[in-house]
Design a protein around this motif. Structure first.
Motif, PDB file in Angstrom:
ATOM      1  N   VAL A  19       0.675  -1.285  -0.010  1.00 29.17           N
ATOM      2  CA  VAL A  19       0.126   0.138  -0.045  1.00 29.17           C
ATOM      3  C   VAL A  19       0.642   1.076   0.044  1.00 29.17           C
ATOM      4  O   VAL A  19       0.577   2.339  -0.802  1.00 29.17           O
ATOM      5  N   MET A  20       1.872   1.193   0.687  1.00 24.56           N
ATOM      6  CA  MET A  20       2.892   2.440   0.975  1.00 24.56           C
ATOM      7  C   MET A  20       3.484   2.506  -0.339  1.00 24.56           C
ATOM      8  O   MET A  20       3.750   3.788  -0.800  1.00 24.56           O
ATOM      9  N   LEU A  21       3.837   1.640  -1.243  1.00 23.88           N
ATOM     10  CA  LEU A  21       4.482   1.472  -2.333  1.00 23.88           C
ATOM     11  C   LEU A  21       3.665   2.235  -3.449  1.00 23.88           C
ATOM     12  O   LEU A  21       3.993   3.134  -4.160  1.00 23.88           O
ATOM     13  N   VAL A  22       2.125   1.919  -3.466  1.00 17.11           N
ATOM     14  CA  VAL A  22       1.091   2.827  -4.308  1.00 17.11           C
ATOM     15  C   VAL A  22       1.061   4.236  -4.188  1.00 17.11           C
ATOM     16  O   VAL A  22       1.317   5.107  -5.038  1.00 17.11           O
ATOM     17  N   PHE A  23       1.207   4.535  -2.715  1.00 19.52           N
ATOM     18  CA  PHE A  23       1.346   6.068  -2.347  1.00 19.52           C
ATOM     19  C   PHE A  23       2.384   6.684  -2.784  1.00 19.52           C
ATOM     20  O   PHE A  23       2.422   7.788  -3.306  1.00 19.52           O
ATOM     21  N   MET A  24       3.531   5.896  -2.758  1.00 19.68           N
ATOM     22  CA  MET A  24       4.910   6.447  -3.195  1.00 19.68           C
ATOM     23  C   MET A  24       4.799   6.648  -4.537  1.00 19.68           C
ATOM     24  O   MET A  24       5.389   7.884  -5.077  1.00 19.68           O
ATOM     25  N   ILE A  25       4.385   5.928  -5.562  1.00 22.75           N
ATOM     26  CA  ILE A  25       4.175   5.887  -6.912  1.00 22.75           C
ATOM     27  C   ILE A  25       3.473   7.284  -7.221  1.00 22.75           C
ATOM     28  O   ILE A  25       3.771   7.931  -8.239  1.00 22.75           O
ATOM     29  N   GLY A  56       2.690  23.865   5.899  1.00 27.13           N
ATOM     30  CA  GLY A  56       2.195  23.686   7.313  1.00 27.13           C
ATOM     31  C   GLY A  56       1.858  22.178   7.765  1.00 27.13           C
ATOM     32  O   GLY A  56       1.930  22.111   9.060  1.00 27.13           O
ATOM     33  N   LEU A  57       1.869  21.199   6.876  1.00 30.51           N
ATOM     34  CA  LEU A  57       1.928  20.041   7.514  1.00 30.51           C
ATOM     35  C   LEU A  57       3.411  19.144   7.162  1.00 30.51           C
ATOM     36  O   LEU A  57       4.237  18.834   8.076  1.00 30.51           O
ATOM     37  N   ASP A  58       3.811  19.139   6.019  1.00 31.35           N
ATOM     38  CA  ASP A  58       5.249  18.452   5.711  1.00 31.35           C
ATOM     39  C   ASP A  58       6.109  19.097   6.740  1.00 31.35           C
ATOM     40  O   ASP A  58       7.059  18.383   7.052  1.00 31.35           O
ATOM     41  N   VAL A  59       6.431  20.528   6.544  1.00 33.36           N
ATOM     42  CA  VAL A  59       7.651  20.741   7.067  1.00 33.36           C
ATOM     43  C   VAL A  59       7.229  21.192   8.453  1.00 33.36           C
ATOM     44  O   VAL A  59       7.978  20.689   9.578  1.00 33.36           O
ATOM     45  N   ALA A  60       6.138  21.957   8.967  1.00 31.75           N
ATOM     46  CA  ALA A  60       6.097  22.560  10.395  1.00 31.75           C
ATOM     47  C   ALA A  60       5.644  21.246  11.220  1.00 31.75           C
ATOM     48  O   ALA A  60       6.277  21.003  12.035  1.00 31.75           O
ATOM     49  N   ALA A  91      13.705   6.350  18.182  1.00 32.80           N
ATOM     50  CA  ALA A  91      13.410   8.024  18.178  1.00 32.80           C
ATOM     51  C   ALA A  91      14.395   8.619  16.989  1.00 32.80           C
ATOM     52  O   ALA A  91      14.036   9.439  16.278  1.00 32.80           O
ATOM     53  N   LEU A  92      15.622   8.087  17.214  1.00 32.09           N
ATOM     54  CA  LEU A  92      16.476   8.915  16.401  1.00 32.09           C
ATOM     55  C   LEU A  92      16.264   8.441  14.804  1.00 32.09           C
ATOM     56  O   LEU A  92      16.298   9.335  14.084  1.00 32.09           O
ATOM     57  N   LEU A  93      16.000   7.218  14.562  1.00 29.07           N
ATOM     58  CA  LEU A  93      15.543   7.006  13.055  1.00 29.07           C
ATOM     59  C   LEU A  93      14.460   7.807  12.602  1.00 29.07           C
ATOM     60  O   LEU A  93      14.426   8.222  11.840  1.00 29.07           O
ATOM     61  N   THR A  94      13.159   7.809  13.477  1.00 28.35           N
ATOM     62  CA  THR A  94      12.214   8.534  13.128  1.00 28.35           C
ATOM     63  C   THR A  94      12.405  10.125  12.790  1.00 28.35           C
ATOM     64  O   THR A  94      12.017  10.693  11.850  1.00 28.35           O
ATOM     65  N   ALA A  95      13.480  10.509  13.750  1.00 29.88           N
ATOM     66  CA  ALA A  95      13.889  12.014  13.691  1.00 29.88           C
ATOM     67  C   ALA A  95      14.697  12.124  12.321  1.00 29.88           C
ATOM     68  O   ALA A  95      14.306  13.054  11.472  1.00 29.88           O
ATOM     69  N   ALA A  96      15.483  11.242  11.976  1.00 30.95           N
ATOM     70  CA  ALA A  96      16.364  10.975  10.979  1.00 30.95           C
ATOM     71  C   ALA A  96      15.547  11.097   9.619  1.00 30.95           C
ATOM     72  O   ALA A  96      15.661  12.156   8.740  1.00 30.95           O
ATOM     73  N   LEU A  97      14.536  10.165   9.527  1.00 29.62           N
ATOM     74  CA  LEU A  97      13.700  10.127   8.413  1.00 29.62           C
ATOM     75  C   LEU A  97      12.813  11.307   8.449  1.00 29.62           C
ATOM     76  O   LEU A  97      12.625  11.928   7.349  1.00 29.62           O
ATOM     77  N   GLY A  98      12.356  11.885   9.396  1.00 29.68           N
ATOM     78  CA  GLY A  98      11.161  13.204   9.289  1.00 29.68           C
ATOM     79  C   GLY A  98      12.144  14.236   8.835  1.00 29.68           C
ATOM     80  O   GLY A  98      11.589  14.826   7.921  1.00 29.68           O
ATOM     81  N   TYR A  99      13.240  14.532   9.571  1.00 27.62           N
ATOM     82  CA  TYR A  99      13.916  15.672   8.870  1.00 27.62           C
ATOM     83  C   TYR A  99      14.275  15.530   7.530  1.00 27.62           C
ATOM     84  O   TYR A  99      14.476  16.457   6.694  1.00 27.62           O
ATOM     85  N   VAL A 356       1.400  14.360  -2.848  1.00 27.52           N
ATOM     86  CA  VAL A 356       2.536  14.183  -2.354  1.00 27.52           C
ATOM     87  C   VAL A 356       2.790  14.294  -1.017  1.00 27.52           C
ATOM     88  O   VAL A 356       3.659  13.242  -0.405  1.00 27.52           O
ATOM     89  N   THR A 357       2.096  14.840   0.036  1.00 30.09           N
ATOM     90  CA  THR A 357       2.025  14.716   1.258  1.00 30.09           C
ATOM     91  C   THR A 357       1.775  13.269   1.776  1.00 30.09           C
ATOM     92  O   THR A 357       2.711  12.579   2.473  1.00 30.09           O
ATOM     93  N   ALA A 358       0.947  12.512   1.389  1.00 27.22           N
ATOM     94  CA  ALA A 358       0.616  10.955   1.720  1.00 27.22           C
ATOM     95  C   ALA A 358       1.845  10.298   1.178  1.00 27.22           C
ATOM     96  O   ALA A 358       2.167   9.480   1.807  1.00 27.22           O
ATOM     97  N   GLY A 359       2.470  10.680  -0.067  1.00 28.08           N
ATOM     98  CA  GLY A 359       3.557   9.789  -0.564  1.00 28.08           C
ATOM     99  C   GLY A 359       4.764  10.087   0.365  1.00 28.08           C
ATOM    100  O   GLY A 359       5.311   9.102   0.788  1.00 28.08           O
ATOM    101  N   ALA A 360       4.860  11.282   1.232  1.00 31.04           N
ATOM    102  CA  ALA A 360       6.120  11.450   1.880  1.00 31.04           C
ATOM    103  C   ALA A 360       6.103  10.660   3.218  1.00 31.04           C
ATOM    104  O   ALA A 360       6.556  10.093   3.673  1.00 31.04           O
ATOM    105  N   VAL A 361       4.619  10.582   3.899  1.00 36.42           N
ATOM    106  CA  VAL A 361       4.407   9.740   4.806  1.00 36.42           C
ATOM    107  C   VAL A 361       4.450   8.414   4.609  1.00 36.42           C
ATOM    108  O   VAL A 361       5.226   7.596   5.241  1.00 36.42           O
ATOM    109  N   ALA A 362       4.195   7.979   3.645  1.00 31.87           N
ATOM    110  CA  ALA A 362       4.145   6.515   3.179  1.00 31.87           C
ATOM    111  C   ALA A 362       5.820   6.043   2.946  1.00 31.87           C
ATOM    112  O   ALA A 362       6.057   4.953   3.539  1.00 31.87           O
ATOM    113  N   THR A 363       6.542   6.964   2.423  1.00 28.52           N
ATOM    114  CA  THR A 363       7.874   6.740   2.239  1.00 28.52           C
ATOM    115  C   THR A 363       8.772   6.777   3.634  1.00 28.52           C
ATOM    116  O   THR A 363       9.554   5.689   3.674  1.00 28.52           O
ATOM    117  N   ILE A 364       8.213   7.660   4.460  1.00 25.38           N
ATOM    118  CA  ILE A 364       8.691   7.568   5.801  1.00 25.38           C
ATOM    119  C   ILE A 364       8.499   6.158   6.445  1.00 25.38           C
ATOM    120  O   ILE A 364       9.350   5.433   7.162  1.00 25.38           O
TER     121      ILE A 364
END
Lengths: 387, 300
Positions: A19-25, A56-60, A91-99, A356-364
């Motif tokens: 499912v994540m792959l679909v969002f990413m594509i 507002g969402l992706d960055v902030a 938590a470090l991994l989440t932060a690294a991916l998030g940033y 794009v936002t959903a795809g970014a979340v899916a990629t993370i």
């Protein structure tokens, strides 16, 4: 309980990863359109509303939700509470991916992506955005440096460079750990300074000179709830031990941190007299009420009860409300609160922006899964072993 | 994780604190140029002929407009300047009657106000926007990254963006014809105005002129020079026979937009005192806790 993190041995390809792959594509295709026909082709941005959900969402929100990284690093490595080390790596991994994705979101949102390096050379020290950009650039680097030991543990024998870097870092890691916390404090607050410059456009419900302090304290407050949410999702989807013995005490600290944020937020609202419009039924007031009542007050009260802190489901619910509340706060400040005086109709995100936002979340999520599968990130014991 | 050099950490912490004591946060000071040019728009004189729009289009080599400049039917549309149009005239009917008892129109020219302390200049991450000594707020595309923070910051909602350009979009807005000012000429719109609705000169002189007109004919004007005090002052000034609120102007504070944000930024980050202090403090704490842990291990 052992603190030894190891790769999880679960099959990587599951319905979830597909499912994540679909969002990413879908997101990738949207980006092709954005870089062919311009921002207008995929966004509802215009001269009245120059910033949408990518900021507002992706960055902030993205920056806020990566706060688990520096808050756990502070606790485990600086205060020396090694008991909490079980959650520092995820938590470090989440932060690294998030940033990393915050940086990518900025790259996509700015019109001249190829010029993204220019703030390094042309600096405007009056600009809050300059401060944010410098910190985020540096902090992304610091986060991946902090992650090198994890990579080296697994690949050190194959990739000599990793092992070499790891040996150097053994002696210097403290610099990066402290630097990570300092940079986080700087840009979490500066993110709140961004819209201080637009007092006539931002609703008085949110606009206050205390915005930087509110952003900083809410980042402190959301750090551990984010760890709770992320650990619970990871451990339950991978059928690992829930780590409640670590998460319970973390949520006690959150009572204090969220309490401080709540006190400043409510106190400021009363001191400025901005509460007068709260019950006027407008979209802005309602969104503010949801943010503060469901995102701050209710979960704070919930956490006061030991029964909540001991229950995996209730603790997850409270933590999730806090996380959603801080996300909504960032969305509110950058999107809902922003009123353009000459706009004929309000901004709604276009389907392209959502994709794009959903795809970014899916990629993370996808990359998180990749990392915990192949690298020693999670320390939770396997359910089978503990039974 | 091992934490060596504990003593060094402790010393570093102390040093960090000592070096980084907060200097007195300096009071905010306006960076407005001392003697800028200004334009006075007298709304009671403008007849809505759109000649200024046409001149602007030609001087700045902007693309052909969709509606020809002699077509006055679009005056009621409440247009805004955009990436192809730097100035527009809008028509309002604020309720005043003319001598034949018909609603009298008021025409309002809209363009960049060229603020004395512009929010866009303060916000711009790279300094691509700057306030020139002659008063023009200047855009330098070579520094721009397209973040559009200038647009979010501008209280007048002026900077426009080329959203259809995928790679090299620009922020577009009235330039104050700064290249003409350099040659001693007036901005294009001022030069062409057939009814002298716009007066160009040094801002001080133009402001004086505005106040003179109001005091000589108080029945004709409301007693307010818009742009004298709004957001700390603007280089474009307006006088009007109607309440400014009725003809599309916002009620804006006299405080310059960047004042609070710049005060916050400088109080926190001047000489990087707060990050250095925090680094020192955290270093000290980290050194202390790791030493304590080692002692505990030793005792055990």
């Amino acid at each position: 309980m052992t603190h030894k993190p190891y790769p999880v041995d679960r099959p990587f390809w599951t319905p979830g990863t597909y499912v994540m792959l679909v969002f990413m594509i879908a997101a990738a295709l949207t980006l092709v359109v954005r870089y062919t026909f311009g921002l207008a082709a995929v966004t509802n941005l215009n001269n009245h509303y120059p910033w949408g959900i990518w900021i507002g969402l992706d960055v902030a929100s993205g920056v806020a939700l990566a706060a688990g990284g520096f808050t756990t690093a502070f606790l485990a490595h600086i205060l020396g509470r090694h008991y909490y080390e079980a959650v520092t790596r995820p938590a470090l991994l989440t932060a690294a991916l998030g940033y990393t994705f915050v940086a990518i979101a900025v790259f996509v949102d700015i019109g001249r992506s190829w010029a993204i390096w220019k703030p390094i050379v042309y600096q405007n020290h009056n600009s809050a955005l300059f401060e944010v950009a410098m910190c985020v650039m540096t902090y992304v680097t610091v986060l991946w440096i902090e992650f090198i030991p994890v990579l080296a543990e697994r690949l050190g024998k194959k990739i000599r460079l990793l092992a070499f870097l790891n040996r150097i870092l053994d002696k210097t890691m403290w610099v990066f750990i402290i630097l990570g916390v300092v940079l986080s404090c700087m840009h979490q607050s500066s993110l709140g300074t961004l819209l201080v410059i637009a007092p006539t456009k931002v609703s008085p419900l949110w606009h206050t000179p205390l915005m930087p302090l509110l952003f900083l304290t809410s980042a402190f407050a959301v750090g551990y709830p984010m760890v709770v949410v992320e650990t619970t999702i990871a451990t339950s989807s991978l059928k690992l031990d829930s780590e409640m013995n670590v998460l319970g005490p973390l949520s006690r600290i959150t009572i204090l941190l969220l309490g401080i944020y709540m006190a400043i937020k409510v106190g400021d609202l009363i001191a400025r007299g901005a509460y007068v419009t709260l019950l006027d039924g407008s979209a802005q007031s309602n969104s503010f009420l949801v943010e503060v009542v469901l995102g701050v007050i209710v979960p704070w009260v919930m956490l006061l009860f030991p029964a909540v802190r001991r229950s995996r489901k209730l603790l997850f619910s409270a933590a999730f409300m806090i996380v959603a509340g801080v996300m909504l706060n960032r969305f509110n400040v950058f999107v809902v609160s922003f009123k353009a005086p000459y706009a004929s109709h309000p901004y709604y995100p276009a389907i392209g922006e959502v994709l794009v936002t959903a795809g970014a979340v899916a990629t993370i999520f996808f990359l998180y899964r990749v990392f915990v599968t192949f690298f020693p990130v999670l320390s939770a014991q396997k359910q089978e072993v503990s039974q | 994780m091992s934490i060596p050099r504990r003593k060094f950490l402790g010393a570093l912490g102390a040093a960090g604190m000592a070096v980084a004591m907060p200097g007195k946060a300096q009071a905010w000071e306006s960076k407005a140029p001392p003697d800028p040019f200004g334009c006075l728009v007298d709304l009671t004189r403008c007849v809505g002929c759109r000649k200024c729009e046409q001149a602007c289009n030609e001087v700045n080599k902007l693309p052909e407009p969709e509606t020809k400049f002699d077509d006055l039917t679009i005056l009621d549309a409440k247009r805004r300047p955009d990436d192809k149009v730097y100035t527009v005239i809008n028509r309002y009917y604020p309720g005043r009657m003319d001598d034949r008892n018909k609603l009298a129109p008021t025409f309002v020219k809209v363009q960049c106000m060229h603020c004395q302390d512009p929010a866009c200049v303060s916000a711009c991450i790279t300094g691509a926007l700057s306030k020139r000594p002659d008063g023009a707020v200047h855009y330098d595309v070579s520094k721009c990254i397209g973040c559009r923070y200038c647009m979010a910051a501008c209280p007048f909602e002026i900077p426009a963006y080329e959203y259809h350009d995928p790679i090299t979009p620009q922020v577009r807005k009235c330039t104050f014809c700064f290249d003409r000012l350099e040659k001693g000429q007036k901005p294009g719109c001022v030069s062409i105005c057939p009814v002298e609705a716009i007066t160009f000169g040094k801002r001080d002189k133009v402001l004086e002129l505005a106040k003179g007109r109001i005091s000589r004919d108080p029945a004709r004007y409301v007693d307010h020079v818009y742009g004298e005090k709004e957001v700390g002052g603007t280089s474009w000034l307006y006088i009007s026979g109607d309440d400014f609120g009725k003809v599309g102007f916002q009620n804006l504070p006299a405080r310059p937009m960047p004042q609070t944000s710049e005060t916050i930024q400088h109080a926190l980050f001047s000489y990087l005192w707060s990050p250095l202090a925090l680094f020192g403090l955290l270093g000290a704490v980290m050194g202390y806790t790791s030493r304590k842990h080692k002692e505990e291990d030793h005792d055990a």
